[in-house]
Write a protein that holds these residues in place. Structure first.
Motif, PDB file in Angstrom:
ATOM      1  N   ALA A  95     -11.339 -18.307   9.386  1.00  0.00           N
ATOM      2  CA  ALA A  95     -11.833 -19.652   9.693  1.00  0.00           C
ATOM      3  C   ALA A  95     -13.079 -19.546  10.570  1.00  0.00           C
ATOM      4  O   ALA A  95     -13.065 -18.868  11.591  1.00  0.00           O
TER       5      ALA A  95
ATOM      6  N   TRP B  38     -13.566 -21.272   5.179  1.00  0.00           N
ATOM      7  CA  TRP B  38     -12.635 -20.163   5.007  1.00  0.00           C
ATOM      8  C   TRP B  38     -13.010 -19.380   3.762  1.00  0.00           C
ATOM      9  O   TRP B  38     -13.605 -19.911   2.819  1.00  0.00           O
TER      10      TRP B  38
ATOM     11  N   ALA C 289      -6.890 -24.117  12.074  1.00  0.00           N
ATOM     12  CA  ALA C 289      -8.245 -23.696  12.433  1.00  0.00           C
ATOM     13  C   ALA C 289      -8.800 -24.664  13.467  1.00  0.00           C
ATOM     14  O   ALA C 289      -8.395 -25.823  13.551  1.00  0.00           O
TER      15      ALA C 289
ATOM     16  N   ASN D 225      -8.317 -18.840  15.733  1.00  0.00           N
ATOM     17  CA  ASN D 225      -9.714 -18.398  15.693  1.00  0.00           C
ATOM     18  C   ASN D 225     -10.397 -18.730  17.008  1.00  0.00           C
ATOM     19  O   ASN D 225      -9.802 -19.351  17.886  1.00  0.00           O
TER      20      ASN D 225
ATOM     21  N   LEU E  61     -15.672 -26.502   9.027  1.00  0.00           N
ATOM     22  CA  LEU E  61     -14.859 -25.284   9.051  1.00  0.00           C
ATOM     23  C   LEU E  61     -14.925 -24.631   7.673  1.00  0.00           C
ATOM     24  O   LEU E  61     -14.811 -25.312   6.663  1.00  0.00           O
TER      25      LEU E  61
END
Lengths: 161, 476
Positions: B256, B265, B196, B134, B263
């Motif tokens: 992510a 998701w 991530a 990401n 973080l």
């Protein structure tokens, strides 16, 4: 504080014209605001150097549009580069944040996708890189220039659009 | 005394000479990245000014969202190290001859194996390719395509990159409830690594996490899951294990997004969709409120939901319903009820285009709705901004049939990795001094966009917007 207890402030431009503007508009001019606050006695007229009446006209236009929520409709496209520069300097002198950002963005837009040579001429800047330094920095940025015409060195006068 | 009006002729006068520095700085701050890089070559003063960390930070903070688009191949035959920066204001595209818009500049990712030999006969692209996990704050996190180990953090704009230390291998559990897992066949034990990359503002640190979901299957059914989580702070020498609870079943985690030191998701479970998050401060893995966004509770088409960040706000763009696209913004971070519909397009496209499947990415949100970018399977980009230009469609030219683009939302940044990585332990490398010179034959293609047509908004769709708190002044 200034002039009378009315809501209008008198501003006198460099070319001698007097504009009576709302206090709210004067507040957006930080320079003017500072003058008003510093004054011990009443000020009848605030002189604004470096600002001409055609600048004030545009400033008032912008103010009216932004109060109506239409600040996006304000455009300086019709101004040529000289006029834009003068206007920018006037607004910078008056320390008007929003309008200043609008004008610097307008200048930035006019520089987009232009070559190094064009930007130098636009700002009247001399190339003070040594040939080696310039080659090194060009190489580092090579991808930013890939595909573009090799822009002319400062001797050539080629306008790129 | 009015300034004398200069004549406008073919040569350029210095219009903006002798500007005070604050003005020059402000103008430079408002340039898009490619013009800014050209300005860096103007003179030594400007080069110093633009290279200053403070300038880079200010510029980054007001940069609009762009996309890195990366040509990939369905047959995995490309190294795919080149990327193009797609800016999202199609009105600013310079349309050259034949209606073509050149895609420039080109950025390169590092190669995974530095022993790349140009003349070697069997250069397997997969030896050199990275996966992109990401993008966070203008930096990309790159991973090994098979093992999933995060390997590199890079800034594609400056060409800098750093190598990450290797995480320790995850050893699968040996038994569960008395069942000796070694007796199960290897296919019963699957470890899915999820990588991530995010930022923790409080400590000004960048962190990479590797989450392994260990699936144990018995009789072809997933029996149970265990999670292991390893975390690495950029600039430190190693990874650290973090004990986490396993809050909920995970089938897959996508999109992510790092916001507010956490973080997030989109979590697809057995039958439900929700948001999972990991907070860097508390180091807890837990559910994140998504309230009414996923209330339909159906298994939504994974490919048509996206999540990301716009100007610090978390958004969800849901294009899975046949009725249209809905965009949600979380107005108050962490408060489930604050998920607000910003935008809903009932019928996105006219009949010719609606049959194509695509992904949708919000580009910006404002009072009257949002601007979207859509990437369609017919290899075209559709830009949509209501109230402005309506629709603009650009077809991609110059790539072979089997190719498609991977889109990564990315904000270009000049911030140097040297300022990002704490301490002197990590070597900051630069691709320009390494593999940039290498020519891969896949990179000989010239990719460009060709404008197809512009739709008038009114004739193609109906639109309702819900922008009250954003200062809504326009009725839908």
């Amino acid at each position: 504080m200034a002039s009378s207890s009315s809501n209008l402030i008198s501003l006198k431009t460099s070319d001698g014209t007097v504009f009576k503007v709302e206090r709210a508009l004067a507040k957006t001019m930080k320079t003017v605001q500072a003058i008003i606050e510093e004054a011990d006695a009443n000020i009848y007229m605030i002189p604004i150097h470096n600002v001409f009446s055609h600048h004030m006209d545009m400033i008032i236009d912008y103010y009216k549009l932004s109060v109506a929520g239409k600040s996006k409709e304000f455009s300086v496209e019709k101004l040529d580069n000289d006029e834009l520069k003068d206007f920018l300097l006037a607004v910078h002198y008056l320390n008007m944040e929003d309008l200043f950002e609008v004008l610097t963005q307008a200048v930035a837009d006019r520089l987009e996708k232009k070559s190094v040579g064009y930007v130098r001429k636009y700002f009247g800047i001399e190339n003070d890189f040594t040939p080696e330094e310039y080659a090194a920095i060009r190489k580092k940025n090579d991808w930013a220039f890939k595909g573009d015409d090799i822009e002319p060195e400062e001797d050539e006068e080629k306008q790129e659009e | 005394m009015l300034p004398m009006k200069r004549e406008k002729d073919d040569s350029i006068y210095p219009y903006f000479d002798n500007l005070p520095e604050p003005l020059t700085t402000q103008i430079l701050l408002q340039l898009p990245i490619n013009t800014l890089l050209i300005c860096r070559c103007v003179c030594t003063n400007w080069k110093m000014l633009i290279s200053e960390p403070r300038f880079a930070k200010l510029h980054f903070q007001q940069s609009p969202t762009c996309f890195m688009i990366r040509p990939c191949d369905v047959n995995d035959s490309l190294v795919s190290r080149t990327m193009y920066l797609l800016e999202c204001d199609p009105q600013k595209f310079q349309i050259g001859c034949n209606n073509h818009v050149k895609l420039a500049p080109i950025f390169k990712l590092p190669l995974r194996d530095t022993k790349f030999k140009n003349k070697k006969r069997d250069n397997n692209p997969l030896h050199y390719k990275f996966l992109i996990a990401n993008s966070c704050n203008g930096l990309l996190c790159l991973c090994h395509p098979y093992k999933g180990n995060p390997s590199v953090i890079c800034n594609p704009i400056t060409g800098e990159f750093i190598r990450l230390p290797k995480p320790t291998t995850v050893t699968p559990p040996s038994s569960y409830k008395g069942i000796d897992l070694f007796r199960l066949s290897p296919s019963s034990l699957r470890i899915e690594p999820i990588v991530a990359f995010g930022f923790q503002p409080k400590t000004n640190e960048y962190k990479v996490i590797k989450l392994c979901v260990i699936n144990v299957r018995r009789h072809m059914n997933p029996s149970f899951q265990r999670l292991t989580l390893q975390i690495h702070t950029l600039g430190t020498p190693s990874w650290r294990n973090v004990e986490v609870d396993h809050p909920i079943f995970i089938s897959s985690l996508t999109h992510a997004t790092s916001v507010n030191g956490t973080l997030h998701w989109i979590r697809f479970g057995r039958w439900q969709v929700s948001i999972l998050c990991f907070n860097f401060e508390s180091e807890r893995l837990q559910s994140f409120p998504s309230a009414h966004v996923f209330e339909k509770n159906e298994i939504l088409d994974k490919g048509r939901i996206s999540m990301g960040e716009l100007r610090g706000f978390l958004y969800i763009c849901d294009a899975s319903s046949p009725h249209g696209i809905t965009m949600w913004i979380m107005k108050n971070y962490g408060i489930g009820e604050s998920w607000t519909k910003v935008y809903n397009i009932d019928t996105f496209l006219s009949n010719d285009l609606s049959s194509h499947i695509g992904s949708y990415w919000p580009v910006k949100h404002f009072e009257e709705g949002a601007a979207l970018l859509s990437y369609h399977s017919s290899n075209c980009f559709i830009f949509y901004e209501p109230g402005k230009y309506g629709f603009k469609v650009f077809r991609i030219h110059g790539i072979h049939q089997s190719k498609y683009f991977q889109l990564i939302p990315h904000i270009p940044s000049l911030i140097s990795l040297k300022d990002v990585v704490k301490g002197d332990n990590v070597e900051v490398l630069n691709i320009h001094s390494r593999c940039a010179k290498l020519e891969l034959c896949e990179e000989n293609e010239v990719v460009s966009l060709v404008q197809e047509f512009v739709c008038d908004l009114a004739s193609t769709c109906s639109l309702s917007s819900y922008g009250k708190e954003f200062g809504d002044e326009h009725a839908s």
